[in-house]
Design a protein around this motif. Structure first.
Motif, short mmCIF file in Angstrom:
data_model
loop_
_atom_site.label_atom_id
_atom_site.label_comp_id
_atom_site.label_asym_id
_atom_site.label_seq_id
_atom_site.Cartn_x
_atom_site.Cartn_y
_atom_site.Cartn_z
N ARG A 158 -45.91 -20.08 -50.83
CA ARG A 158 -45.52 -19.92 -49.44
C ARG A 158 -46.37 -20.81 -48.55
O ARG A 158 -45.88 -21.39 -47.58
N LEU A 159 -47.63 -20.93 -48.89
CA LEU A 159 -48.53 -21.77 -48.09
C LEU A 159 -48.06 -23.23 -48.10
O LEU A 159 -48.04 -23.89 -47.06
N ALA A 160 -47.65 -23.71 -49.26
CA ALA A 160 -47.18 -25.09 -49.35
C ALA A 160 -45.94 -25.29 -48.47
O ALA A 160 -45.82 -26.30 -47.77
N GLU A 161 -45.06 -24.30 -48.46
CA GLU A 161 -43.84 -24.37 -47.64
C GLU A 161 -44.19 -24.36 -46.15
O GLU A 161 -43.67 -25.15 -45.36
N VAL A 162 -45.09 -23.45 -45.79
CA VAL A 162 -45.51 -23.29 -44.39
C VAL A 162 -46.20 -24.56 -43.88
O VAL A 162 -45.97 -24.99 -42.75
N GLU A 163 -47.01 -25.15 -44.72
CA GLU A 163 -47.71 -26.38 -44.33
C GLU A 163 -46.71 -27.52 -44.12
O GLU A 163 -46.77 -28.23 -43.11
N ALA A 164 -45.78 -27.67 -45.04
CA ALA A 164 -44.81 -28.76 -44.94
C ALA A 164 -43.94 -28.60 -43.69
O ALA A 164 -43.71 -29.57 -42.96
N VAL A 165 -43.48 -27.38 -43.44
CA VAL A 165 -42.64 -27.12 -42.26
C VAL A 165 -43.43 -27.35 -40.97
O VAL A 165 -42.94 -27.98 -40.02
N SER A 166 -44.67 -26.86 -40.92
CA SER A 166 -45.49 -27.00 -39.71
C SER A 166 -45.73 -28.48 -39.39
O SER A 166 -45.62 -28.90 -38.23
N LEU A 167 -46.05 -29.26 -40.42
CA LEU A 167 -46.30 -30.69 -40.20
C LEU A 167 -45.03 -31.40 -39.74
O LEU A 167 -45.07 -32.25 -38.84
N GLU A 168 -43.91 -31.02 -40.32
CA GLU A 168 -42.66 -31.68 -39.93
C GLU A 168 -42.29 -31.32 -38.48
O GLU A 168 -41.86 -32.18 -37.71
N LEU A 169 -42.47 -30.06 -38.10
CA LEU A 169 -42.20 -29.63 -36.72
C LEU A 169 -43.09 -30.41 -35.75
O LEU A 169 -42.64 -30.88 -34.71
#
Ligand code: PZK
Length: 287
Positions: A158-169
């Motif tokens: 979940r952390l990997a997903e959250v990091e990727a989404v946050s950076l893209e946003l």
């Protein structure tokens, strides 16, 4: 005020109500905080500006991440949203070295485990945006944590997903803002899970209260930057010699008007919508 909604909680400058088991109402007030203290004087339309900006970003980032927005109320300050299981993590992205990131860097040369180049100056642009998760402090300040600590809170996947989404946003918003003369130094996202375990962007997003907006034309690394929205209020408070303990000072009319104008300017620059248009029909930012 909602007719038959249970009050769930108060933030410094907003309120949360339950509409039913699945839906919440998030209401942004006109209260303003500076130096961590809510001031006794309100900034007219601040709540509408923040809600309108959030709704604008939710609409434009739905391909990056699903979000909790169900609709805007006609008051322009209230957002109906999906009720989620919130992740116990503040998802902070930093493009510039400021605030607690600058303090951590001075102490250790790193933020949330990201080791940074030696010799960076305060407010300097980072080589690339970094994800610097933080704990959700109930009282006091959030604390930056490293990836191992963040993984303990939400799990590694979940952390990997959250990091990727946050950076893209962040990348999407920073590019949009820069084209309109605003730098987004850093920003904080709150993410939750829906009933199917899917990641959903929640809370308010990419507003002056959840982000540091700097005017690009005044950007001068090597010291703190003026805040796009709050600088008049801060300068006035400093000039007064207030000791920054509650209660804060009343703001004079000129400071209120100057601050309101900056919020409206941020809204209009970022959305391309006249604030008066939003006030008469909040749904303009959803199209
Ligand atoms: C949620 N907060 C922050 C606290 C406020 C806001 N979609 C959601 N589902 C479940 N919980 C929340 C959200 C959202 N957004 C947000 N706390 C819980 C908060 C106090 C007042 F206005």
């Amino acid at each position: 005020m909602p007719e038959t909604a249970a009050h769930l909680g108060s933030g410094k400058v907003r309120e949360l109500y339950a509409l039913d088991d699945e839906r919440l109402l998030l209401v942004a007030s006109d209260r303003i905080s500076t130096f961590d203290v809510v001031l006794p004087t309100e900034i007219p339309d601040k709540g509408r500006v923040l809600t309108g900006l959030s709704a604008f970003w939710f609409t434009r980032t739905r391909e990056i991440c699903a979000n909790h927005l169900l609709g805007l109320r006609s008051d322009g300050r209230s957002m109906e949203c999906r009720r989620l299981e919130m992740l116990p993590l503040e998802c902070v992205v930093r493009g510039y070295l400021s605030g607690s990131g600058w303090k951590d860097y001075l102490r250790s040369g790193a933020i949330s485990g990201h080791v940074l180049p030696v010799g960076l100056r305060e407010s300097e642009r980072l080589p690339e945006p970094i994800f610097t998760p933080a704990t959700k402090a109930v009282t006091g300040h959030d604390e930056n944590i490293d990836a191992a600590q963040a993984a303990e809170l939400v799990g590694e996947e979940r952390l990997a997903e959250v990091e990727a989404v946050s950076l893209e946003l962040y990348r999407f918003a920073a590019k949009h803002a820069a084209e309109r003369g605003l730098l987004i130094a850093d920003t904080k996202f709150e993410l939750g899970l829906d009933a199917n375990g899917r990641l959903v962007l929640a809370d308010e997003v990419l507003t002056p209260d959840s982000s540091r907006f700097w005017p690009a034309d005044a950007y001068t690394p090597g010291g703190p930057q003026p805040s796009f929205d709050k600088q008049f209020a801060r300068d006035y408070c400093e000039w007064l010699g207030w000791d920054k303990t509650a209660p804060g000072p009343e703001l004079p009319a000129e400071v209120v008007e100057g601050t309101r104008a900056r919020y409206v300017e941020a809204f209009e620059r970022l959305t391309g919508v006249a604030f008066a248009e939003y006030a008469s029909d909040p749904d303009v930012v959803l199209r």
